[in-house]
Design a protein around this motif. Structure first.
Motif, PDB file in Angstrom:
ATOM      1  N   ASP A 133       1.745  -8.063 -14.937  1.00 35.29           N
ATOM      2  CA  ASP A 133       0.617  -7.314 -15.496  1.00 35.29           C
ATOM      3  C   ASP A 133      -0.680  -7.696 -14.788  1.00 35.29           C
ATOM      4  O   ASP A 133      -1.501  -6.832 -14.463  1.00 35.29           O
ATOM      5  CB  ASP A 133       0.487  -7.556 -17.002  1.00 35.29           C
ATOM      6  N   ALA A 136      -0.692  -6.148 -11.298  1.00 42.44           N
ATOM      7  CA  ALA A 136      -0.966  -4.708 -11.369  1.00 42.44           C
ATOM      8  C   ALA A 136      -2.448  -4.457 -11.632  1.00 42.44           C
ATOM      9  O   ALA A 136      -3.065  -3.588 -10.996  1.00 42.44           O
ATOM     10  CB  ALA A 136      -0.112  -4.055 -12.448  1.00 42.44           C
ATOM     11  N   ARG A 137      -3.048  -5.225 -12.545  1.00 44.43           N
ATOM     12  CA  ARG A 137      -4.474  -5.068 -12.856  1.00 44.43           C
ATOM     13  C   ARG A 137      -5.336  -5.349 -11.634  1.00 44.43           C
ATOM     14  O   ARG A 137      -6.228  -4.581 -11.302  1.00 44.43           O
ATOM     15  CB  ARG A 137      -4.856  -6.009 -14.016  1.00 44.43           C
ATOM     16  N   ARG A 138      -5.052  -6.452 -10.940  1.00 43.18           N
ATOM     17  CA  ARG A 138      -5.843  -6.829  -9.764  1.00 43.18           C
ATOM     18  C   ARG A 138      -5.658  -5.837  -8.626  1.00 43.18           C
ATOM     19  O   ARG A 138      -6.604  -5.514  -7.907  1.00 43.18           O
ATOM     20  CB  ARG A 138      -5.472  -8.247  -9.332  1.00 43.18           C
ATOM     21  N   LEU A 139      -4.434  -5.333  -8.435  1.00 47.66           N
ATOM     22  CA  LEU A 139      -4.198  -4.340  -7.395  1.00 47.66           C
ATOM     23  C   LEU A 139      -4.935  -3.032  -7.695  1.00 47.66           C
ATOM     24  O   LEU A 139      -5.534  -2.426  -6.802  1.00 47.66           O
ATOM     25  CB  LEU A 139      -2.700  -4.088  -7.208  1.00 47.66           C
ATOM     26  N   ARG A 140      -4.896  -2.595  -8.969  1.00 44.04           N
ATOM     27  CA  ARG A 140      -5.647  -1.385  -9.349  1.00 44.04           C
ATOM     28  C   ARG A 140      -7.126  -1.573  -9.048  1.00 44.04           C
ATOM     29  O   ARG A 140      -7.777  -0.687  -8.483  1.00 44.04           O
ATOM     30  CB  ARG A 140      -5.448  -1.068 -10.830  1.00 44.04           C
ATOM     31  N   ALA A 141      -7.682  -2.726  -9.398  1.00 41.43           N
ATOM     32  CA  ALA A 141      -9.108  -2.993  -9.154  1.00 41.43           C
ATOM     33  C   ALA A 141      -9.413  -2.978  -7.659  1.00 41.43           C
ATOM     34  O   ALA A 141     -10.423  -2.421  -7.227  1.00 41.43           O
ATOM     35  CB  ALA A 141      -9.502  -4.335  -9.776  1.00 41.43           C
ATOM     36  N   LEU A 143      -7.743  -1.391  -5.271  1.00 40.07           N
ATOM     37  CA  LEU A 143      -7.591  -0.041  -4.741  1.00 40.07           C
ATOM     38  C   LEU A 143      -8.692   0.898  -5.223  1.00 40.07           C
ATOM     39  O   LEU A 143      -9.007   1.877  -4.549  1.00 40.07           O
ATOM     40  CB  LEU A 143      -6.212   0.512  -5.094  1.00 40.07           C
ATOM     41  N   ASP A 144      -9.295   0.613  -6.378  1.00 45.17           N
ATOM     42  CA  ASP A 144     -10.373   1.440  -6.908  1.00 45.17           C
ATOM     43  C   ASP A 144     -11.759   0.965  -6.484  1.00 45.17           C
ATOM     44  O   ASP A 144     -12.743   1.622  -6.786  1.00 45.17           O
ATOM     45  CB  ASP A 144     -10.316   1.472  -8.443  1.00 45.17           C
ATOM     46  N   LYS A 148     -13.761  -0.205  -0.628  1.00 47.31           N
ATOM     47  CA  LYS A 148     -12.524  -0.920  -0.329  1.00 47.31           C
ATOM     48  C   LYS A 148     -12.799  -2.217   0.448  1.00 47.31           C
ATOM     49  O   LYS A 148     -12.431  -2.347   1.597  1.00 47.31           O
ATOM     50  CB  LYS A 148     -11.552  -0.032   0.438  1.00 47.31           C
TER      51      LYS A 148
END
Length: 161
Positions: A133, A136-141, A143-144, A148
């Motif tokens: 989890d 996933a949270r850090r990757l979303r941040a 990528l958003d 970049k």
């Protein structure tokens, strides 16, 4: 290709320049597709950018698009010529990931039942849901993130666990 885009010590730059022997099967302005010196079996090809790019983290989007197109073309040619039962597309960055030539390249490897390629994925193992989890949270941040920053090797996303 302009000399400033080659590494004189790089064997793949030598292939592109014509100073290293290779069985070249295709070229584009941005890429070179050729057989490795020791292929797994016939049909195994490498796709590399024409200019020196050390690894995936050194790759710009325009060159990535050219490499991606060349990989797709190579995959279709391998299928048409060798009729494999499957295909691996492999790109390794860094010595720990088994990169041995530090010029980005993508292996397109036809696969057949009982061939000599080893299994690429480990057996399933227990996973820590909290760590997944958090990842996933850090990757979303990342990528958003505006601009970049991770593409430039900056920012808070470079934590290694």
């Amino acid at each position: 290709m302009r000399a400033e885009h080659h590494d004189p010590d790089c064997v793949f730059c030598g292939v592109e320049a014509g100073t290293q022997p290779a069985r070249v099967v295709a070229t584009t302005p941005d890429t070179l597709t050729f057989l490795p010196l020791n292929p797994v079996h016939p049909g195994h090809v490498l796709v590399a950018p024409s200019r020196h790019v050390a690894d995936i983290w050194d790759l710009d989007e325009a060159t990535a698009a050219g490499v991606g197109k060349a990989v797709l073309r190579a995959a279709h040619a391998v299928r048409a010529v060798h009729r494999p039962e499957g295909l691996n597309v492999i790109q390794s960055s860094g010595a720990v990931a088994t990169q041995s030539v530090f010029h980005l390249h993508v292996h397109v490897v036809p696969r057949f039942t009982g061939d000599r390629m080893p299994r690429l994925w480990p057996e399933p193992a227990e996973t820590d849901a909290d760590r997944l989890d958090d990842s996933a949270r850090r990757l979303r941040a990342a990528l958003d993130a505006p601009g970049k920053p991770f593409l430039r090797g900056e920012g808070p996303f470079l934590q290694h666990e």
